[in-house]
Design a protein around this motif. Structure first.
Motif, short mmCIF file in Angstrom:
data_model
loop_
_atom_site.label_atom_id
_atom_site.label_comp_id
_atom_site.label_asym_id
_atom_site.label_seq_id
_atom_site.Cartn_x
_atom_site.Cartn_y
_atom_site.Cartn_z
N GLY A 70 0.83 -1.21 0.00
CA GLY A 70 0.00 0.00 0.00
C GLY A 70 0.86 1.25 0.00
N LEU A 71 1.95 1.21 0.77
CA LEU A 71 2.88 2.35 0.80
C LEU A 71 3.54 2.55 -0.56
CD1 LEU A 71 4.42 4.54 2.37
CD2 LEU A 71 6.07 2.77 3.01
N GLN A 72 3.95 1.45 -1.20
CA GLN A 72 4.57 1.56 -2.52
C GLN A 72 3.60 2.17 -3.53
OE1 GLN A 72 7.91 0.85 -2.71
NE2 GLN A 72 7.48 0.56 -0.53
N LEU A 73 2.34 1.79 -3.44
CA LEU A 73 1.32 2.32 -4.34
C LEU A 73 1.13 3.82 -4.13
CD1 LEU A 73 -0.97 1.87 -6.40
CD2 LEU A 73 -2.44 1.20 -4.47
N LEU A 74 1.05 4.23 -2.86
CA LEU A 74 0.89 5.65 -2.55
C LEU A 74 2.09 6.47 -3.02
CD1 LEU A 74 -0.60 5.21 1.02
CD2 LEU A 74 -1.76 6.36 -0.87
N GLU A 75 3.28 5.92 -2.80
CA GLU A 75 4.49 6.61 -3.23
C GLU A 75 4.56 6.73 -4.76
OE1 GLU A 75 6.84 8.21 -1.76
OE2 GLU A 75 6.49 7.78 0.35
N ARG A 76 4.12 5.68 -5.44
CA ARG A 76 4.12 5.73 -6.91
C ARG A 76 3.22 6.83 -7.43
NH1 ARG A 76 1.39 0.98 -10.31
NH2 ARG A 76 -0.46 2.15 -9.64
N LYS A 99 -7.19 -1.80 -5.65
CA LYS A 99 -6.12 -1.88 -4.65
C LYS A 99 -6.58 -1.35 -3.29
CE LYS A 99 -3.03 -3.07 -7.87
NZ LYS A 99 -3.76 -2.79 -9.11
N GLU A 100 -7.88 -1.31 -3.08
CA GLU A 100 -8.41 -0.68 -1.86
C GLU A 100 -7.92 -1.36 -0.58
OE1 GLU A 100 -10.84 0.37 -5.30
OE2 GLU A 100 -10.21 -1.58 -4.50
N ASP A 130 -2.02 -11.87 0.94
CA ASP A 130 -3.27 -11.60 0.25
C ASP A 130 -3.04 -11.52 -1.27
OD1 ASP A 130 -6.20 -10.56 0.57
OD2 ASP A 130 -5.27 -9.17 -0.83
N TYR A 131 -4.08 -11.85 -2.02
CA TYR A 131 -4.00 -11.84 -3.49
C TYR A 131 -3.59 -10.46 -4.01
CZ TYR A 131 -5.55 -11.94 -8.36
OH TYR A 131 -5.61 -11.84 -9.73
N GLN A 132 -4.17 -9.38 -3.47
CA GLN A 132 -3.83 -8.03 -3.93
C GLN A 132 -2.36 -7.72 -3.69
OE1 GLN A 132 -6.23 -4.68 -2.84
NE2 GLN A 132 -8.15 -5.72 -3.28
#
Length: 355
Positions: A174-180, A214-215, A276-278
């Motif tokens: 989740g952090l990587q997604l936010l940073e991206r 990605k919620e 988890d799958y996500q």
């Protein structure tokens, strides 16, 4: 928006705490005097404290103040559960710069109180002051436990089973997604400014991050949950862990803490680590090894604990609990067993705020 200076320190505290109602008998007196008054006549008192610094532990680009308040409370409550205790009171200290308004603190306290209400925790005091370097949060959580119920990190024994709750690596992804998405936004903004592209700047004012599907990962990063439900399931099943801690810095770091303090070794089986799958999909998208993310990501706030091998039947089908390995004698080392049965020494590569 109201300047905090108009209310002053005590005016702000009064606004934020005016309708707090006491929930615990151990809280004799809460906010409103020089000290809170607590009473624990028949139990041990547990005390934990965490600091959260803007730019180190959180980024207000992508976490709003209500979620930050919730997370700030939960990470402290989680520490009390990790000792097999019950959280009771909380003290909240905040240092804030002039860019924050009274309404911002209303949001922060809204999230804070939501987390405290979930686990029956009383906010009993704290301090507010000014800051020249952004927002700083320091929270102390106080809990209780019977002496015989407290679980330390140093009690793991040879043949004990190693368990974790929930799944691992999701908060990190989740952090990587936010940073991206933050990087994408600022790159587009910089490009538009260089070209003085007013139309592009207008579009960026309503920038929509690509979070579709990605919620769960975002929730795990922005709204972690302390696993008091797992503590209750263990109690209901008559299982007392021999060692336990919460996973804040990554599974590899935490199991090494337990092994070091218990003078033992371990075997963690890669195939048993719950993911988890996500998390798996996101790791593939970032071209990252998902097991590495689960081992070293941190901020999952799941529980890592060991139980005697005789409790296998009690925990093997327990909802939300996963058996991932076992404790060994110290001379056997602290190893990860891969899916193809190779062994690699575990190293502490989790979050280090002092790096």
């Amino acid at each position: 928006m109201t300047d905090i200076s108009k209310l002053g320190e005590f005016g702000l505290i009064k606004r934020l705490t005016k309708d707090i109602k006491i929930k615990n008998e151990s809280t004799k007196y809460g906010v409103g005097d020089d000290c809170a008054v607590l009473s624990y006549p028949d139990t041990e008192t547990l005390v934990t404290s965490d600091m959260l610094m803007e730019g180190v532990h959180f980024d207000l680009t992508y976490i709003d103040l209500e979620h930050l308040g919730y997370k700030s409370a939960m990470v402290n409550i989680s520490d009390v559960f990790a000792m097999n205790g019950t959280p009771r009171q909380m003290i909240v200290n905040i240092a804030l710069s002039k860019r924050f308004k009274v309404e911002d603190m209303d949001q922060f306290y809204s999230g804070l109180r939501l987390a405290c209400d979930k686990w029956g925790v009383d906010i009993v005091g704290g301090d507010t002051t000014s800051s020249y370097t952004g927002l700083a949060i320091s929270i102390t959580c106080i809990g209780e436990a019977r002496k015989e119920d407290i679980v330390y990190r140093n009690g793991a024994k040879d043949t004990d089973l190693i368990c974790v709750s929930g799944d691992l690596g999701a908060a990190y992804m989740g952090l990587q997604l936010l940073e991206r998405e933050k990087t994408v936004y600022y790159q587009q903004l910089e490009e538009a400014r260089k070209k003085n592209d007013q139309q592009a700047l207008k579009v960026l004012a309503n920038f929509t991050p690509d979070f579709a599907g990605k919620e769960y990962l975002l929730e795990r990063q922005l709204k972690p949950e302390a696993r008091g439900d797992i503590i209750q399931r263990l109690r209901d099943a008559g299982v007392r862990p021999t060692a336990m801690m919460d996973i804040s810095d990554g599974l590899s770091s935490e199991i090494l803490h337990i092994c070091t303090q218990s003078n033992c070794g371990c075997r963690i089986y890669e195939k048993n680590i719950p993911i988890d799958y996500q998390t798996a999909v996101m790791a593939e998208e970032f071209n990252m090894n998902v097991t590495t993310c689960a081992l070293n990501g941190g901020e999952d706030y799941e529980l890592l604990f060991t139980v005697p091998i005789g409790d296998h039947e009690k925990i093997k089908d327990m909802d939300g609990v996963h058996l991932i390995g076992h404790i060994t004698k110290e001379n056997f080392g602290r190893m990860l067993v891969t899916r193809d049965n190779n062994e690699f020494e575990l190293t502490a590569q989790g979050w280090n705020p002092l790096k």
